[in-house]
Write a protein that holds these residues in place. Structure first.
Motif, PDB file in Angstrom:
ATOM      1  N   GLU A  66       3.346 -10.582  -2.629  1.00  0.00           N
ATOM      2  CA  GLU A  66       3.076  -9.288  -1.995  1.00  0.00           C
ATOM      3  C   GLU A  66       4.278  -8.355  -2.088  1.00  0.00           C
ATOM      4  OE1 GLU A  66       0.574  -8.686   1.871  1.00  0.00           O
ATOM      5  OE2 GLU A  66       2.652  -9.017   2.438  1.00  0.00           O
ATOM      6  N   LYS A  86      -7.154  -1.864  -7.435  1.00  0.00           N
ATOM      7  CA  LYS A  86      -7.809  -2.313  -6.206  1.00  0.00           C
ATOM      8  C   LYS A  86      -9.324  -2.162  -6.328  1.00  0.00           C
ATOM      9  CE  LYS A  86      -7.646  -1.828  -1.211  1.00  0.00           C
ATOM     10  NZ  LYS A  86      -7.134  -1.077  -0.088  1.00  0.00           N
ATOM     11  N   GLU A 112      -5.366  -6.513  -3.525  1.00  0.00           N
ATOM     12  CA  GLU A 112      -5.734  -6.316  -2.126  1.00  0.00           C
ATOM     13  C   GLU A 112      -4.555  -5.637  -1.445  1.00  0.00           C
ATOM     14  OE1 GLU A 112      -5.822  -9.661   0.936  1.00  0.00           O
ATOM     15  OE2 GLU A 112      -7.945  -9.340   0.453  1.00  0.00           O
ATOM     16  N   ARG A 167      -2.653  -4.357   2.223  1.00  0.00           N
ATOM     17  CA  ARG A 167      -2.529  -4.628   3.654  1.00  0.00           C
ATOM     18  C   ARG A 167      -1.600  -3.567   4.246  1.00  0.00           C
ATOM     19  NH1 ARG A 167       1.445  -7.047   6.574  1.00  0.00           N
ATOM     20  NH2 ARG A 167       2.562  -7.760   4.720  1.00  0.00           N
ATOM     21  N   GLU A 168      -2.089  -2.869   5.258  1.00  0.00           N
ATOM     22  CA  GLU A 168      -1.281  -1.841   5.905  1.00  0.00           C
ATOM     23  C   GLU A 168      -0.439  -2.449   7.018  1.00  0.00           C
ATOM     24  OE1 GLU A 168      -3.105   1.896   6.973  1.00  0.00           O
ATOM     25  OE2 GLU A 168      -4.745   1.485   5.567  1.00  0.00           O
ATOM     26  N   GLN A 169       0.807  -2.013   7.043  1.00  0.00           N
ATOM     27  CA  GLN A 169       1.712  -2.397   8.121  1.00  0.00           C
ATOM     28  C   GLN A 169       2.592  -1.185   8.410  1.00  0.00           C
ATOM     29  OE1 GLN A 169       3.724  -6.144   7.749  1.00  0.00           O
ATOM     30  NE2 GLN A 169       5.349  -5.521   9.132  1.00  0.00           N
ATOM     31  N   ILE A 201       1.960   0.266   2.761  1.00  0.00           N
ATOM     32  CA  ILE A 201       0.889  -0.604   2.295  1.00  0.00           C
ATOM     33  C   ILE A 201       1.519  -1.656   1.391  1.00  0.00           C
ATOM     34  CG2 ILE A 201      -1.274  -0.789   1.014  1.00  0.00           C
ATOM     35  CD1 ILE A 201      -1.847   2.103   1.737  1.00  0.00           C
ATOM     36  N   TYR A 202       1.176  -2.894   1.649  1.00  0.00           N
ATOM     37  CA  TYR A 202       1.654  -4.021   0.866  1.00  0.00           C
ATOM     38  C   TYR A 202       0.508  -4.518  -0.005  1.00  0.00           C
ATOM     39  CZ  TYR A 202       5.636  -4.046   3.990  1.00  0.00           C
ATOM     40  OH  TYR A 202       6.752  -3.683   4.693  1.00  0.00           O
ATOM     41  N   TYR A 203       0.781  -4.663  -1.291  1.00  0.00           N
ATOM     42  CA  TYR A 203      -0.242  -5.078  -2.241  1.00  0.00           C
ATOM     43  C   TYR A 203       0.059  -6.470  -2.759  1.00  0.00           C
ATOM     44  CZ  TYR A 203      -2.085  -0.367  -2.370  1.00  0.00           C
ATOM     45  OH  TYR A 203      -2.658   0.831  -2.021  1.00  0.00           O
ATOM     46  N   GLN A 219      -5.205 -10.584  -6.314  1.00  0.00           N
ATOM     47  CA  GLN A 219      -6.304 -11.413  -5.833  1.00  0.00           C
ATOM     48  C   GLN A 219      -6.404 -12.608  -6.782  1.00  0.00           C
ATOM     49  OE1 GLN A 219      -7.121 -10.971  -2.913  1.00  0.00           O
ATOM     50  NE2 GLN A 219      -9.072  -9.936  -2.856  1.00  0.00           N
TER      51      GLN A 219
END
Length: 80
Positions: free
Chosen positions: A9, A34, A40, A42-44, A48-50, A53
């Motif tokens: 990630e 995406k 995929e 992920r927001e933090q 956004i962390y990618y 998959q």
């Protein structure tokens, strides 16, 4: 981009630096990957962390293997 995410990630801010791309260009390509199901996000906080998959990468690898096998078949004889 795929290789940059192969290690796990990654945050968009890291990818812009590592790949030398403007955030707008990077975001466009990340969105395409995406939507294709290869990534995929992920927001933090505001980032956004990618990540890749794994299932999609495996499916792509299998498809490429089949494509490789098919493209090596010789042509059938032409009509006379």
């Amino acid at each position: 981009m795929i290789e940059a995410l192969a290690g796990g990630e990654r945050c968009v801010c890291d990818l812009t630096v590592d790949l030398g791309l403007a955030q707008s260009k990077l975001s466009f390509h990340l969105r395409v990957l995406k939507e294709a199901g290869l990534l995929e996000g992920r927001e933090q906080g505001r980032w956004i962390y990618y990540r890749l998959q794994p299932e999609a990468i495996t499916a792509l690898q299998q498809w490429l293997g089949r494509l490789n096998a098919q493209c090596q078949r010789p042509a059938s004889p032409c009509c006379d």
